[in-house]
Design a protein around this motif. Structure first.
Motif, PDB file in Angstrom:
ATOM      1  N   ILE A 346     -16.863  56.165  62.865  1.00  0.00           N
ATOM      2  CA  ILE A 346     -17.903  56.520  63.835  1.00  0.00           C
ATOM      3  C   ILE A 346     -17.735  55.711  65.129  1.00  0.00           C
ATOM      4  O   ILE A 346     -17.758  56.259  66.227  1.00  0.00           O
ATOM      5  CB  ILE A 346     -19.311  56.279  63.229  1.00  0.00           C
ATOM      6  CG1 ILE A 346     -19.570  57.299  62.107  1.00  0.00           C
ATOM      7  CG2 ILE A 346     -20.392  56.398  64.308  1.00  0.00           C
ATOM      8  CD1 ILE A 346     -20.802  57.011  61.278  1.00  0.00           C
ATOM      9  N   PHE A 347     -17.540  54.404  64.985  1.00  0.00           N
ATOM     10  CA  PHE A 347     -17.519  53.561  66.190  1.00  0.00           C
ATOM     11  C   PHE A 347     -16.138  53.459  66.851  1.00  0.00           C
ATOM     12  O   PHE A 347     -16.051  53.117  68.016  1.00  0.00           O
ATOM     13  CB  PHE A 347     -18.042  52.157  65.854  1.00  0.00           C
ATOM     14  CG  PHE A 347     -19.499  52.161  65.512  1.00  0.00           C
ATOM     15  CD1 PHE A 347     -20.458  52.271  66.505  1.00  0.00           C
ATOM     16  CD2 PHE A 347     -19.905  52.093  64.194  1.00  0.00           C
ATOM     17  CE1 PHE A 347     -21.799  52.302  66.182  1.00  0.00           C
ATOM     18  CE2 PHE A 347     -21.256  52.121  63.862  1.00  0.00           C
ATOM     19  CZ  PHE A 347     -22.201  52.226  64.855  1.00  0.00           C
ATOM     20  N   GLY A 348     -15.084  53.720  66.091  1.00  0.00           N
ATOM     21  CA  GLY A 348     -13.749  53.507  66.676  1.00  0.00           C
ATOM     22  C   GLY A 348     -13.008  54.779  66.985  1.00  0.00           C
ATOM     23  O   GLY A 348     -11.808  54.747  67.250  1.00  0.00           O
ATOM     24  N   VAL A 349     -13.718  55.921  66.955  1.00  0.00           N
ATOM     25  CA  VAL A 349     -12.996  57.193  67.047  1.00  0.00           C
ATOM     26  C   VAL A 349     -12.229  57.336  68.367  1.00  0.00           C
ATOM     27  O   VAL A 349     -11.131  57.886  68.401  1.00  0.00           O
ATOM     28  CB  VAL A 349     -13.967  58.375  66.787  1.00  0.00           C
ATOM     29  CG1 VAL A 349     -14.932  58.571  67.931  1.00  0.00           C
ATOM     30  CG2 VAL A 349     -13.194  59.633  66.503  1.00  0.00           C
ATOM     31  N   GLY A 350     -12.786  56.789  69.456  1.00  0.00           N
ATOM     32  CA  GLY A 350     -12.099  56.857  70.750  1.00  0.00           C
ATOM     33  C   GLY A 350     -10.742  56.159  70.684  1.00  0.00           C
ATOM     34  O   GLY A 350      -9.739  56.656  71.207  1.00  0.00           O
ATOM     35  N   PHE A 351     -10.711  55.022  69.992  1.00  0.00           N
ATOM     36  CA  PHE A 351      -9.467  54.262  69.848  1.00  0.00           C
ATOM     37  C   PHE A 351      -8.440  55.033  69.010  1.00  0.00           C
ATOM     38  O   PHE A 351      -7.263  55.109  69.351  1.00  0.00           O
ATOM     39  CB  PHE A 351      -9.783  52.902  69.201  1.00  0.00           C
ATOM     40  CG  PHE A 351      -8.564  52.099  68.857  1.00  0.00           C
ATOM     41  CD1 PHE A 351      -7.816  51.472  69.839  1.00  0.00           C
ATOM     42  CD2 PHE A 351      -8.140  51.976  67.532  1.00  0.00           C
ATOM     43  CE1 PHE A 351      -6.682  50.738  69.515  1.00  0.00           C
ATOM     44  CE2 PHE A 351      -7.011  51.249  67.204  1.00  0.00           C
ATOM     45  CZ  PHE A 351      -6.285  50.628  68.199  1.00  0.00           C
ATOM     46  N   TRP A 352      -8.925  55.640  67.898  1.00  0.00           N
ATOM     47  CA  TRP A 352      -7.998  56.360  67.016  1.00  0.00           C
ATOM     48  C   TRP A 352      -7.409  57.568  67.721  1.00  0.00           C
ATOM     49  O   TRP A 352      -6.249  57.916  67.521  1.00  0.00           O
ATOM     50  CB  TRP A 352      -8.693  56.784  65.712  1.00  0.00           C
ATOM     51  CG  TRP A 352      -9.270  55.616  64.956  1.00  0.00           C
ATOM     52  CD1 TRP A 352     -10.567  55.437  64.601  1.00  0.00           C
ATOM     53  CD2 TRP A 352      -8.571  54.452  64.503  1.00  0.00           C
ATOM     54  NE1 TRP A 352     -10.717  54.235  63.965  1.00  0.00           N
ATOM     55  CE2 TRP A 352      -9.504  53.613  63.896  1.00  0.00           C
ATOM     56  CE3 TRP A 352      -7.244  54.042  64.568  1.00  0.00           C
ATOM     57  CZ2 TRP A 352      -9.166  52.392  63.349  1.00  0.00           C
ATOM     58  CZ3 TRP A 352      -6.902  52.812  64.034  1.00  0.00           C
ATOM     59  CH2 TRP A 352      -7.866  52.000  63.425  1.00  0.00           C
ATOM     60  N   VAL A 353      -8.222  58.219  68.557  1.00  0.00           N
ATOM     61  CA  VAL A 353      -7.704  59.377  69.295  1.00  0.00           C
ATOM     62  C   VAL A 353      -6.598  58.925  70.258  1.00  0.00           C
ATOM     63  O   VAL A 353      -5.604  59.628  70.456  1.00  0.00           O
ATOM     64  CB  VAL A 353      -8.837  60.112  70.043  1.00  0.00           C
ATOM     65  CG1 VAL A 353      -8.291  61.167  70.986  1.00  0.00           C
ATOM     66  CG2 VAL A 353      -9.776  60.765  69.041  1.00  0.00           C
ATOM     67  N   LYS A 354      -6.758  57.731  70.826  1.00  0.00           N
ATOM     68  CA  LYS A 354      -5.694  57.188  71.700  1.00  0.00           C
ATOM     69  C   LYS A 354      -4.410  56.963  70.883  1.00  0.00           C
ATOM     70  O   LYS A 354      -3.308  57.211  71.354  1.00  0.00           O
ATOM     71  CB  LYS A 354      -6.139  55.849  72.302  1.00  0.00           C
ATOM     72  CG  LYS A 354      -6.919  55.985  73.588  1.00  0.00           C
ATOM     73  CD  LYS A 354      -6.837  54.692  74.395  1.00  0.00           C
ATOM     74  CE  LYS A 354      -7.347  54.865  75.799  1.00  0.00           C
ATOM     75  NZ  LYS A 354      -8.774  55.186  75.850  1.00  0.00           N
ATOM     76  N   MET A 355      -4.583  56.478  69.652  1.00  0.00           N
ATOM     77  CA  MET A 355      -3.414  56.208  68.808  1.00  0.00           C
ATOM     78  C   MET A 355      -2.622  57.467  68.483  1.00  0.00           C
ATOM     79  O   MET A 355      -1.414  57.422  68.267  1.00  0.00           O
ATOM     80  CB  MET A 355      -3.851  55.545  67.505  1.00  0.00           C
ATOM     81  CG  MET A 355      -3.883  54.047  67.607  1.00  0.00           C
ATOM     82  SD  MET A 355      -3.484  53.282  66.046  1.00  0.00           S
ATOM     83  CE  MET A 355      -1.757  53.576  65.880  1.00  0.00           C
ATOM     84  N   VAL A 356      -3.349  58.608  68.433  1.00  0.00           N
ATOM     85  CA  VAL A 356      -2.681  59.881  68.143  1.00  0.00           C
ATOM     86  C   VAL A 356      -1.565  60.118  69.160  1.00  0.00           C
ATOM     87  O   VAL A 356      -0.534  60.714  68.860  1.00  0.00           O
ATOM     88  CB  VAL A 356      -3.708  61.042  68.195  1.00  0.00           C
ATOM     89  CG1 VAL A 356      -3.023  62.388  68.069  1.00  0.00           C
ATOM     90  CG2 VAL A 356      -4.746  60.878  67.111  1.00  0.00           C
ATOM     91  N   GLN A 357      -1.771  59.601  70.392  1.00  0.00           N
ATOM     92  CA  GLN A 357      -0.815  59.858  71.477  1.00  0.00           C
ATOM     93  C   GLN A 357       0.258  58.780  71.614  1.00  0.00           C
ATOM     94  O   GLN A 357       1.010  58.795  72.583  1.00  0.00           O
ATOM     95  CB  GLN A 357      -1.578  59.973  72.794  1.00  0.00           C
ATOM     96  CG  GLN A 357      -2.380  61.260  72.895  1.00  0.00           C
ATOM     97  CD  GLN A 357      -2.976  61.407  74.261  1.00  0.00           C
ATOM     98  OE1 GLN A 357      -3.806  60.603  74.664  1.00  0.00           O
ATOM     99  NE2 GLN A 357      -2.565  62.423  74.974  1.00  0.00           N
ATOM    100  N   MET A 358       0.313  57.844  70.682  1.00  0.00           N
ATOM    101  CA  MET A 358       1.334  56.798  70.760  1.00  0.00           C
ATOM    102  C   MET A 358       2.735  57.439  70.749  1.00  0.00           C
ATOM    103  O   MET A 358       3.015  58.293  69.918  1.00  0.00           O
ATOM    104  CB  MET A 358       1.192  55.856  69.558  1.00  0.00           C
ATOM    105  CG  MET A 358       2.007  54.594  69.667  1.00  0.00           C
ATOM    106  SD  MET A 358       1.566  53.518  68.285  1.00  0.00           S
ATOM    107  CE  MET A 358       2.845  52.314  68.342  1.00  0.00           C
ATOM    108  N   PRO A 359       3.606  57.045  71.698  1.00  0.00           N
ATOM    109  CA  PRO A 359       4.930  57.685  71.757  1.00  0.00           C
ATOM    110  C   PRO A 359       5.737  57.454  70.475  1.00  0.00           C
ATOM    111  O   PRO A 359       5.678  56.376  69.878  1.00  0.00           O
ATOM    112  CB  PRO A 359       5.608  56.988  72.946  1.00  0.00           C
ATOM    113  CG  PRO A 359       4.507  56.390  73.726  1.00  0.00           C
ATOM    114  CD  PRO A 359       3.421  56.056  72.759  1.00  0.00           C
ATOM    115  N   LYS A 360       6.482  58.499  70.111  1.00  0.00           N
ATOM    116  CA  LYS A 360       7.250  58.471  68.860  1.00  0.00           C
ATOM    117  C   LYS A 360       8.197  57.271  68.734  1.00  0.00           C
ATOM    118  O   LYS A 360       8.266  56.660  67.662  1.00  0.00           O
ATOM    119  CB  LYS A 360       8.059  59.763  68.744  1.00  0.00           C
ATOM    120  CG  LYS A 360       7.481  60.767  67.793  1.00  0.00           C
ATOM    121  CD  LYS A 360       8.482  61.885  67.636  1.00  0.00           C
ATOM    122  CE  LYS A 360       7.792  63.170  67.257  1.00  0.00           C
ATOM    123  NZ  LYS A 360       8.739  64.290  67.203  1.00  0.00           N
TER     124      LYS A 360
END
Lengths: 477, 143
Positions: A346-360
């Motif tokens: 709930i509180f860290g979802v913004g951070f996790w969404v950023k991680m989705v875009q971490m370069p391969k």
């Protein structure tokens, strides 16, 4: 969470990578870390599925159908709120199922001897091998190879070194952890590097505090959540079914019982709730066969078994009599993992969404580095790193050939149990292999294992015969 | 050039099985008449694997997907490069070699930003050093 949101990585590769890092921790803390990772990574795959339409893990494949549709409609916050809520509910219901199923099953298993354990080991490998994708025999072939690997090293009954070829590093056999790291993590890194795993972009970003689930919406998705949770709890306890299958089955059943089945696949909140609750419910219930019988029912459970053995814990019915405290601790850890998952979700979802875009390239180099460190740190032996790299390459080639690596891993984990119990059973009996005729449970389990092999074989031959007949009649026409 | 990867893997596994069958011939006999001895179990597995591979190859060779040979070479090269970095680490020290290996690895993997690569190549070893050597008390600098 980080392993779950990264497309291509999942709970299995995450736990395999972290097992060695938990080596120096106490058994309880180590198990809590790995159980927390298993729970959170299974959920976090849905963040990737919802935000970019690529399932972060196989367990969130059905989540894409409605989760990503909701995102396209501009309801990302709502979709993420449903996902975390239903995942936590599913996880908690799965934990209750684990408590109620594992204790009675362990009671029954207390009467088991070597023949039954041999039979259960064979069944565990046979079921996983029979359910893998691709050619149905390929699962059995690589499972046999995994079993062969376990015969390397000192023979447990005679003390004779088998297939070591004077290599001192092989005397103790193929170590679990480097094998798990290689087959799951290194092969995953190679797959991320060379295969197309989807490189989607986030369409919209969630708010820092994105929880927007209203009471009305909760009541609307409640039935689908319950269907998903109960089905997931039941399916997870069956060996080899796993979160990925439960995700689809939960989704389909919720669609069947829904008042609005037409909305499924077009952004249905019920569809998302069912898919999410079912895959997280399997996390806890997948531990039923592991804790009660000592037989892992899924790939991640096999890694957890390796971790338990590393810490000197042998799961099975004896654990319920000798280490009952630890069993209760595992139940509590699963419940606690769901609570923490809710907080971070709930509180860290913004951070996790950023991680989705971490370069391969960064993800790949991190995995490879952690693999090297993970393979080395258990025995402080460089040979283990080369072994992990070799098995990683082998695992990647298997994947590219359309053959699953899971049967190899399960065979490596169960191989010792299978051979040792077979030989103990034979030594303790005067009847030779006929001893199984006097052990109805072992015989039943072995017959069931044989069926998992014979039925698809017969089916395959029948289909080939039919195709050939069809082709002939087509030529005559 | 495209090759049937599954068949190539089966050929490799068959070679392993044959080596094991030959090696098992020199194993001692069982200590007790009731035991099957150290050779029977692995021998049975190797023979069964050979039979199943022959069956699978015969039944599905037409449908086996062909994979470009480049796939094998690329994956093998990465594994070899990592092995080379590990060997260098054993000679010069893990935490000296890792930043250099990461810089080269990131570049080869397609990351163009030198600044980001540099920061990552310094931060990851630092995090690992603190985490393993000080928090988890698992010495990895000895690699």
């Amino acid at each position: 969470m980080a392993f779950g949101v990264t497309p291509g990585l999942d709970a299995t590769s995450g736990t395999a990578l972290l097992v060695s890092a938990t080596y120096a921790l106490s058994t309880e803390i180590a198990l809590a870390v790995l159980i927390g990772l298993y729970t959170a990574a299974t959920y976090a795959g849905s963040i990737t599925a919802i935000t970019i339409g690529v399932p972060g893990t196989p367990a969130s494949a059905a989540t894409v159908l409605d989760g990503y549709e909701l995102t396209k409609k501009g309801e990302l916050d709502g979709a993420l709120s449903i996902s975390i809520t239903t995942s936590v509910i599913g996880g908690l219901i799965g934990t209750v199922a684990l408590v109620f199923l594992a204790l009675p099953l362990a009671d029954v298993a207390l009467a088991f001897g070597a023949p039954e354990y041999f039979a259960l080991g064979v069944l565990g490998v046979a079921i996983i091998a029979s359910l893998v994708k691709g050619s149905f025999l390929s699962g059995f072939i690589v499972a046999l190879f995994g079993l062969i690997l376990t015969t390397i090293g000192i023979d447990p009954l005679t003390g004779f070194p088998r297939f070591t070829f004077n290599e001192i590093n092989l005397i103790e056999g193929i170590p679990y952890i480097p094998a798990l790291v290689g087959l799951f993590a290194v092969s995953e890194a190679l797959s991320l590097l060379f295969d197309d795993n989807g490189d989607g972009r986030v369409m919209s970003k969630p708010k820092l505090f994105a929880f927007t689930l209203s009471g009305k919406l909760f009541r609307h998705i409640f039935r689908a959540t319950m269907i998903g949770s109960v089905l997931g709890s039941f399916l997870g306890a069956l060996p080899a079914v796993g979160a990925a299958a439960a995700n689809w089955i939960g989704y389909n059943e919720a669609k069947r019982f829904s008042h609005n089945p037409g909305l499924f696949g077009k952004g249905s909140t019920e569809g998302l709730a069912a898919a999410e609750s079912s895959n997280n419910a399997t996390v806890s219930s997948a531990l039923v066969p592991l804790l009660a019988l000592g037989i892992p029912g899924s790939a991640t459970a096999a890694v957890l078994l390796g971790a338990m053995l590393l810490h000197g814990v042998t799961p099975g019915p004896s654990m319920f009599t000798q280490q009952l405290d630890l069993v209760y601790f595992i139940f509590l850890a699963l419940g606690g993992a769901n609570i923490f998952m809710a907080i971070f979700g709930i509180f860290g979802v913004g951070f996790w969404v950023k991680m989705v875009q971490m370069p391969k390239p960064f993800i790949v180099m991190t995995i490879l580095t952690l693999s090297v460190v993970g393979a080395f740190s258990v025995r402080s032996n460089v040979f283990d790193i080369y072994l992990a790299l070799g098995l990683g390459l082998f695992g990647y080639l298997l994947r590219r050939a359309g053959i699953s690596v899971v049967p190899v891993v399960l065979a490596i984990v169960l191989g010792g149990l299978i051979e040792e119990n077979l030989r103990r059973a034979l030594i303790a009996s005067n009847d030779g292999i006929a001893l199984f005729l006097d052990r109805p449970i072992a015989l039943g389990v072995l017959l069931f294992a044989a069926l998992t092999f014979v039925l698809p074989f017969i089916q395959n031959i029948w289909v080939m015969g039919r195709n050939r007949a069809g082709a002939k009649s087509g030529e005559q026409d | 050039m495209k090759i049937p990867l599954a068949l190539l893997l089966y050929a490799g596994l068959a070679a392993v099985a044959v080596v094991l069958i030959v090696a098992a011939g020199s194993f001692p006999k069982a200590l007790s008449a009731r035991d099957i001895g150290p050779a029977t179990f692995p021998l049975s597995l190797a023979v069964l694997m050979l039979i199943l591979m022959a069956c699978d190859a015969a039944m599905s060779w037409r449908r086996i997907e062909r994979v470009h040979v480049r796939v094998i070479l690329q994956a093998g090269s990465v594994a070899l490069l990592v092995a080379l970095a590990v060997w260098c680490a054993t000679q010069f020290g893990f935490f000296y070699v890792l930043p250099v290996a990461l810089l080269i690895g990131l570049r080869l993997a397609g990351s163009r930003s030198l600044v980001a690569n540099g920061i990552f190549s310094i931060c990851l070893p630092l995090v690992l050093w603190v985490l393993f050597d000080y928090v988890l008390l698992i010495p990895i600098a000895t690699l």
